[in-house]
Design a protein around this motif. Structure first.
Motif, PDB file in Angstrom:
ATOM      1  N   TYR A  34      62.920  -5.707  35.663  1.00 59.17           N
ATOM      2  CA  TYR A  34      63.590  -6.208  36.861  1.00 59.17           C
ATOM      3  C   TYR A  34      62.651  -6.196  38.062  1.00 59.17           C
ATOM      4  O   TYR A  34      61.984  -5.224  38.352  1.00 59.17           O
ATOM      5  CB  TYR A  34      64.831  -5.379  37.182  1.00 59.17           C
ATOM      6  CG  TYR A  34      65.482  -5.809  38.467  1.00 59.17           C
ATOM      7  CD1 TYR A  34      65.278  -5.089  39.636  1.00 59.17           C
ATOM      8  CD2 TYR A  34      66.259  -6.949  38.517  1.00 59.17           C
ATOM      9  CE1 TYR A  34      65.855  -5.489  40.816  1.00 59.17           C
ATOM     10  CE2 TYR A  34      66.836  -7.360  39.698  1.00 59.17           C
ATOM     11  CZ  TYR A  34      66.638  -6.622  40.843  1.00 59.17           C
ATOM     12  OH  TYR A  34      67.204  -7.038  42.014  1.00 59.17           O
ATOM     13  N   ASP A  35      62.635  -7.319  38.757  1.00 63.92           N
ATOM     14  CA  ASP A  35      61.942  -7.437  40.041  1.00 63.92           C
ATOM     15  C   ASP A  35      62.718  -8.465  40.825  1.00 63.92           C
ATOM     16  O   ASP A  35      62.756  -9.625  40.461  1.00 63.92           O
ATOM     17  CB  ASP A  35      60.501  -7.899  39.834  1.00 63.92           C
ATOM     18  CG  ASP A  35      59.747  -8.051  41.149  1.00 63.92           C
ATOM     19  OD1 ASP A  35      60.393  -8.079  42.202  1.00 63.92           O
ATOM     20  OD2 ASP A  35      58.515  -8.141  41.106  1.00 63.92           O
TER      21      ASP A  35
ATOM     22  N   LEU B 120      76.296 -10.258  34.653  1.00 65.90           N
ATOM     23  CA  LEU B 120      75.783 -11.628  34.681  1.00 65.90           C
ATOM     24  C   LEU B 120      75.663 -12.059  36.134  1.00 65.90           C
ATOM     25  O   LEU B 120      76.613 -11.889  36.910  1.00 65.90           O
ATOM     26  CB  LEU B 120      76.705 -12.579  33.919  1.00 65.90           C
ATOM     27  CG  LEU B 120      76.268 -14.053  33.939  1.00 65.90           C
ATOM     28  CD1 LEU B 120      74.991 -14.252  33.124  1.00 65.90           C
ATOM     29  CD2 LEU B 120      77.374 -14.963  33.417  1.00 65.90           C
ATOM     30  N   GLN B 121      74.506 -12.620  36.503  1.00 65.17           N
ATOM     31  CA  GLN B 121      74.263 -13.048  37.871  1.00 65.17           C
ATOM     32  C   GLN B 121      73.688 -14.456  37.893  1.00 65.17           C
ATOM     33  O   GLN B 121      73.153 -14.940  36.892  1.00 65.17           O
ATOM     34  CB  GLN B 121      73.278 -12.088  38.564  1.00 65.17           C
ATOM     35  CG  GLN B 121      73.788 -10.660  38.672  1.00 65.17           C
ATOM     36  CD  GLN B 121      72.764  -9.727  39.295  1.00 65.17           C
ATOM     37  OE1 GLN B 121      71.578  -9.783  38.985  1.00 65.17           O
ATOM     38  NE2 GLN B 121      73.223  -8.863  40.185  1.00 65.17           N
ATOM     39  N   TYR B 122      73.802 -15.116  39.064  1.00 67.15           N
ATOM     40  CA  TYR B 122      73.209 -16.440  39.225  1.00 67.15           C
ATOM     41  C   TYR B 122      72.376 -16.467  40.498  1.00 67.15           C
ATOM     42  O   TYR B 122      72.551 -15.646  41.404  1.00 67.15           O
ATOM     43  CB  TYR B 122      74.287 -17.529  39.270  1.00 67.15           C
ATOM     44  CG  TYR B 122      75.001 -17.658  40.588  1.00 67.15           C
ATOM     45  CD1 TYR B 122      74.507 -18.499  41.589  1.00 67.15           C
ATOM     46  CD2 TYR B 122      76.172 -16.947  40.847  1.00 67.15           C
ATOM     47  CE1 TYR B 122      75.160 -18.608  42.806  1.00 67.15           C
ATOM     48  CE2 TYR B 122      76.836 -17.058  42.062  1.00 67.15           C
ATOM     49  CZ  TYR B 122      76.316 -17.896  43.033  1.00 67.15           C
ATOM     50  OH  TYR B 122      76.960 -18.003  44.242  1.00 67.15           O
TER      51      TYR B 122
ATOM     52  N   PRO C 119      73.417  -2.166  37.605  1.00 69.55           N
ATOM     53  CA  PRO C 119      72.817  -3.308  36.900  1.00 69.55           C
ATOM     54  C   PRO C 119      72.607  -4.485  37.846  1.00 69.55           C
ATOM     55  O   PRO C 119      73.449  -4.784  38.685  1.00 69.55           O
ATOM     56  CB  PRO C 119      73.859  -3.635  35.818  1.00 69.55           C
ATOM     57  CG  PRO C 119      75.130  -3.003  36.284  1.00 69.55           C
ATOM     58  CD  PRO C 119      74.734  -1.797  37.062  1.00 69.55           C
ATOM     59  N   GLY C 120      71.426  -5.126  37.732  1.00 65.69           N
ATOM     60  CA  GLY C 120      71.098  -6.213  38.644  1.00 65.69           C
ATOM     61  C   GLY C 120      70.761  -5.731  40.032  1.00 65.69           C
ATOM     62  O   GLY C 120      70.716  -6.524  40.967  1.00 65.69           O
TER      63      GLY C 120
ATOM     64  N   ARG D 137      71.136 -14.904  34.722  1.00 68.25           N
ATOM     65  CA  ARG D 137      70.434 -13.819  34.065  1.00 68.25           C
ATOM     66  C   ARG D 137      71.432 -12.720  33.705  1.00 68.25           C
ATOM     67  O   ARG D 137      72.393 -12.464  34.435  1.00 68.25           O
ATOM     68  CB  ARG D 137      69.327 -13.244  34.943  1.00 68.25           C
ATOM     69  CG  ARG D 137      69.810 -12.401  36.113  1.00 68.25           C
ATOM     70  CD  ARG D 137      68.649 -11.853  36.918  1.00 68.25           C
ATOM     71  NE  ARG D 137      69.089 -10.940  37.971  1.00 68.25           N
ATOM     72  CZ  ARG D 137      68.288 -10.437  38.891  1.00 68.25           C
ATOM     73  NH1 ARG D 137      67.010 -10.767  38.897  1.00 68.25           N
ATOM     74  NH2 ARG D 137      68.745  -9.604  39.817  1.00 68.25           N
ATOM     75  N   PHE D 138      71.177 -12.081  32.570  1.00 67.65           N
ATOM     76  CA  PHE D 138      71.894 -10.870  32.188  1.00 67.65           C
ATOM     77  C   PHE D 138      71.016  -9.679  32.594  1.00 67.65           C
ATOM     78  O   PHE D 138      69.859  -9.591  32.184  1.00 67.65           O
ATOM     79  CB  PHE D 138      72.154 -10.831  30.683  1.00 67.65           C
ATOM     80  CG  PHE D 138      73.214 -11.794  30.225  1.00 67.65           C
ATOM     81  CD1 PHE D 138      74.544 -11.429  30.185  1.00 67.65           C
ATOM     82  CD2 PHE D 138      72.871 -13.087  29.839  1.00 67.65           C
ATOM     83  CE1 PHE D 138      75.523 -12.315  29.763  1.00 67.65           C
ATOM     84  CE2 PHE D 138      73.842 -13.976  29.416  1.00 67.65           C
ATOM     85  CZ  PHE D 138      75.166 -13.596  29.377  1.00 67.65           C
ATOM     86  N   ALA D 139      71.564  -8.805  33.421  1.00 68.47           N
ATOM     87  CA  ALA D 139      70.820  -7.618  33.868  1.00 68.47           C
ATOM     88  C   ALA D 139      71.434  -6.379  33.224  1.00 68.47           C
ATOM     89  O   ALA D 139      72.660  -6.221  33.205  1.00 68.47           O
ATOM     90  CB  ALA D 139      70.867  -7.508  35.387  1.00 68.47           C
TER      91      ALA D 139
END
Length: 813
Positions: A290-291, A378-380, A409-410, A452-454
């Motif tokens: 993650y970045d 889940l993020q966009y 998460p994320g 993306r799935f984080a």
């Protein structure tokens, strides 16, 4: 006399170096004991300024003295006034002038120190024979032009001392030398969808000095030298080795090269959705540490727990035989555990969702993580810099089940939503299908969308008593991005009597429908309105009371207002279609429809007939009997919306009892026979629609609905009891009438402003009056003297307004 600290040579000549400051002359007897002013030292050959006195002592001033031979005389006057003298030969030797040159340098590079020292003109030839360098960090050198590499950076005070063969020396003034650190070069990038202008952000750090050059090599033949953060458009999607080289004022140069993934931009259309089962490839999905500013760097296989393979955990297993998926199966040392303190993602390609009206995403997932501590989300994003969660808790289908997940998460700073925990027993843990709408993505930003799935975990992953890991993390498979396929049907039962509860319920459903339209230009549900004769007669019910009655009887609804969603959710108007109507409607619309419908319609041989074709395709295998309906609706009648005019297959619909296999298709009315539009009234023939829907006969669940614009249709000529014109505010009932009929007036109507007249078919006025004697908004009119037939009612109001009504009289005479 002698010179202090100097021993004459074998020839009794004193040799001293120039530029050594003042050197005291020592006389014997002591000059202080001699008689003034005759007792003194002075130069008898050479520069007379060589000898100076401070009033007490005499000195040779060597600073600036020209190299050469000097004779100095000492006169002494004793107590008897007798003067004696002594003359000595003094050789002034040339001293060197220490001088160095050195340039600022990088800490990793050897520094070249240059001796530029000189010796003044002298009759006594000599050379510099010794050098002593001080580098300013406690290290020294005796080389004339040494090379030296510093171990650290900073300001260094450098000195050089040089000595001649004759022992004369000089030390230079301190010279300030800058030794600079190498820059820690780094950069991130965003906007990586194909044909986008990719933005690069320099993240280089430098603890000392300053940067004076940037060179960006984008890996596609483009090379630029620019100090600001550049943007670059790559020619096509793919992987590019992009390098940033940084130079500093101290001569340090560093660079870093990264693989830039320019992702394909996949257009998702209403009739062409995106699906990915990950069987043959990763589908362009990439795992990464993650970045928040740079989430597309491919990583070493052991840097995260993400793995594209057939899930083979003790808990997370393949969703089907041989089915590959993304899952946190890259176990440490083959142990059944995801990594502690993990913060990782799996990035998807870019999507163009601008053509979708009701966008959604769906996928299969498996969660097996420490409840409340570890989890996935889940993020966009539109640019790769800012990431937003898709959805919220307790909405959608099988969506987030946790809030306040400790490991964030994320990298969520607020909420910390996601999937966490697992089912109580291991045997009940299974794959689920998650679904959520993508309405939250603003329409202007749907051109380039990334998902993306984080996944994240805390520092401790507890073990079960056997020492094996209890939790295996998260997995996802079978992604769908596209249009919602299910069209929810909302059936609203109302009554046109100015009943307050019906008015409130009508407005609620109408507003709900309008909000849906304003969001995406299309509603999540199809809307069908039935007018029933309870609690009072309803003029919109009179022409076709059978179809609304059949539908209300089917649902067991005895009064209005009432609303049914998809045949299975029925509530009073206060709740309409659920505790939160939009959430309930959205959840239903996300489901895959069990049946697909196709519907076309054209006008028949006359405007009173319609020809339609309805195809019904099963998406499931079932033996349940189904009901099929095709309803003709008028989109707007006064304040009412989508009013039922006619059930073309009858109020009870058509029953189909057969065993369905997945993919079976049947057709209703495929022969194109005409259906007459009788027994109903149509006000605006150009404002009609057809709604088809399929319903489980036993459970009453509606599997799918479909609405299309209907051809222009007109009711046939009046031959019986039908109300051809319906006013917007004043109702006429009963109609047909026997003996008398009644006007029903709006509550806020100023009755003294209106009059009414009744005309027969010849246009002759047969009755007239006003509304001044109405009671409780009801005005009764006696028509017992009129012959049976069809009459026209004209109601005149203020400002020349006029309302037309039809009245059918059925008297015995």
């Amino acid at each position: 006399f002698n010179i202090f600290g100097i021993t004459p040579n074998s020839k009794d000549i004193v040799e001293i170096c120039a530029d050594q400051g003042r050197i005291r002359l020592v006389g014997s007897p002591d000059p202080l004991s001699g008689g003034a002013p005759d007792t003194r030292f002075y130069v008898v050959s050479g520069s007379i300024s060589l000898v100076v006195t401070d009033g007490t002592n005499y000195f040779i001033d060597t600073d600036g003295a020209v190299s050469g031979t000097y004779k100095i005389r000492y006169d002494y006057k004793n107590i008897y006034n007798v003067i004696a003298n002594k003359i000595r030969t003094i050789n002034i030797l040339a001293s060197p002038k220490a001088k160095l040159t050195v340039s600022s340098s990088c800490v990793t590079d050897p520094v070249k120190f240059n001796d530029n020292s000189t010796i003044n003109t002298t009759p006594f030839p000599t050379t510099i024979s010794n050098w002593n360098w001080e580098f300013g960090d406690s290290h020294t050198s005796n080389q004339q032009n040494p090379l030296y590499t510093y171990s650290d950076f900073g300001d260094k005070k450098v000195k050089l001392k040089v000595t001649t063969q004759q022992g004369c020396f000089n030390t230079s003034a301190e010279s300030n030398l800058r030794i600079g650190p190498k820059p820690d070069v780094d950069f991130s990038w965003s906007s990586i969808c194909d044909k986008e202008s990719t933005s690069f952000l320099d993240k280089t750090t430098l603890s000392y000095g300053s940067i004076n050059s940037y060179t960006w090599d984008f890996g596609d033949g483009s090379l630029i030298d620019i100090r600001s953060n550049p943007s670059h458009t790559f020619s096509r999607y793919g992987t590019y080795k992009t390098k940033l080289t940084i130079g500093t004022v101290d001569g340090c140069t560093s660079n870093v090269q990264k693989d830039i993934f320019i992702l394909p931009n996949i257009p998702v259309l209403s009739n062409s959705s995106y699906t990915q089962d990950f069987e043959s490839s990763t589908g362009g999905w990439v795992s990464a540490e993650y970045d928040s500013k740079n989430t597309i760097i491919p990583i070493a296989s052991d840097a995260t727990s993400w793995l594209w393979s057939i899930p083979s955990g003790s808990t997370i297993k393949a969703i089907a035989s041989g089915s590959k998926a993304w899952w946190t199966g890259n176990f440490i040392l083959s142990k059944k555990e995801y990594k502690a303190n993990e913060n990782s993602v799996v990035n998807g390609p870019c999507f163009d969702l601008s053509a979708l009206q009701r966008p959604m995403i769906a996928f299969d997932y498996f969660v097996d993580a420490q409840a409340g501590l570890d989890g996935a989300v889940l993020q966009y994003s539109n640019d790769g810099n800012t990431w937003t969660n898709v959805g919220v808790n307790n909405e959608g289908v099988n969506w987030f089940n946790g809030q306040g997940i400790t490991s964030k998460p994320g990298s969520q700073q607020v909420g910390q939503y996601g999937w966490t925990g697992n089912d109580t027993t291991k045997a009940s843990r299974k794959w689920k299908n998650g679904r959520f709408n993508l309405d939250a993505i603003p329409k202007p930003n749907r051109k380039n969308v990334r998902f993306r799935f984080a996944f994240s975990s805390d520092g401790i992953n507890p073990k079960d008593p056997t020492g094996k890991q209890t939790f295996e993390g998260f997995a996802f498979d079978n992604i769908y991005v596209g249009e919602k396929q299910r069209n929810v049907l909302v059936e609203h039962f109302t009554n046109y009597t100015n009943d307050p509860s019906s008015l409130i319920a009508d407005k609620y459903v109408n507003d709900l429908f309008d909000r849906e339209l304003s969001l995406n230009g299309v509603a999540n549900f199809n809307y069908l309105q039935y007018h029933i004769n309870y609690p009072n007669n309803d003029s919109l019910n009179l022409q076709n009371p059978g179809d609304p009655a059949a539908r209300s009887l089917f649902f067991g609804i005895s009064k209005s207002p009432n609303t049914v969603m998809d045949g299975i959710y029925s509530n009073t108007f206060k709740q309409t279609v659920g505790v939160n109507s939009e959430v309930e409607l959205d959840s239903r619309s996300l489901l895959e429809p069990q049946f697909e419908l196709g519907l076309t319609a054209t006008q028949g041989s006359s405007p009173s007939f319609v020809k339609y074709n309805l195809s019904i395709k099963s998406n499931i295998a079932t033996a349940n009997p189904i009901l099929v309906y095709v309803a003709l609706i008028e989109n707007k009648v006064g304040p009412f919306r989508n009013v039922l005019r006619k059930q073309l297959l009858g109020g009870d619909g058509r029953t189909i009892s057969q065993t369905w296999a997945k993919g079976d298709v049947i057709y209703e009315n495929n022969d194109g026979k005409e259906m007459p539009i009788v027994g109903c009234s149509i006000l605006d023939p150009k404002n009609l629609s057809l709604i088809a829907f399929v319903q489980n006969k036993n459970t009453k669940e509606i599997y799918q609905s479909l609405i299309i614009k209907a051809p222009e249709l007109k009711s046939p000529p009046v031959t019986g009891v039908e109300d051809l014109t319906i006013g917007y505010d004043i109702s006429v009932f009963p109609n047909p009438a026997k003996g008398a009929f009644k006007f029903e007036l709006p509550i806020n109507m100023l009755v003294n402003n209106y009059t009414w007249r009744v005309f027969d078919q010849r246009g002759i006025e047969v009755l007239a009056g006003d509304f001044n004697d109405s009671t409780n908004q009801i005005k009764e009119v006696n028509v017992s003297t009129l012959s049976s037939g069809i009459y026209n009612i004209v109601i005149d109001g203020p400002n020349k307004s006029r309302i037309y009504k039809k009245l059918v009289v059925l008297n015995s005479n």
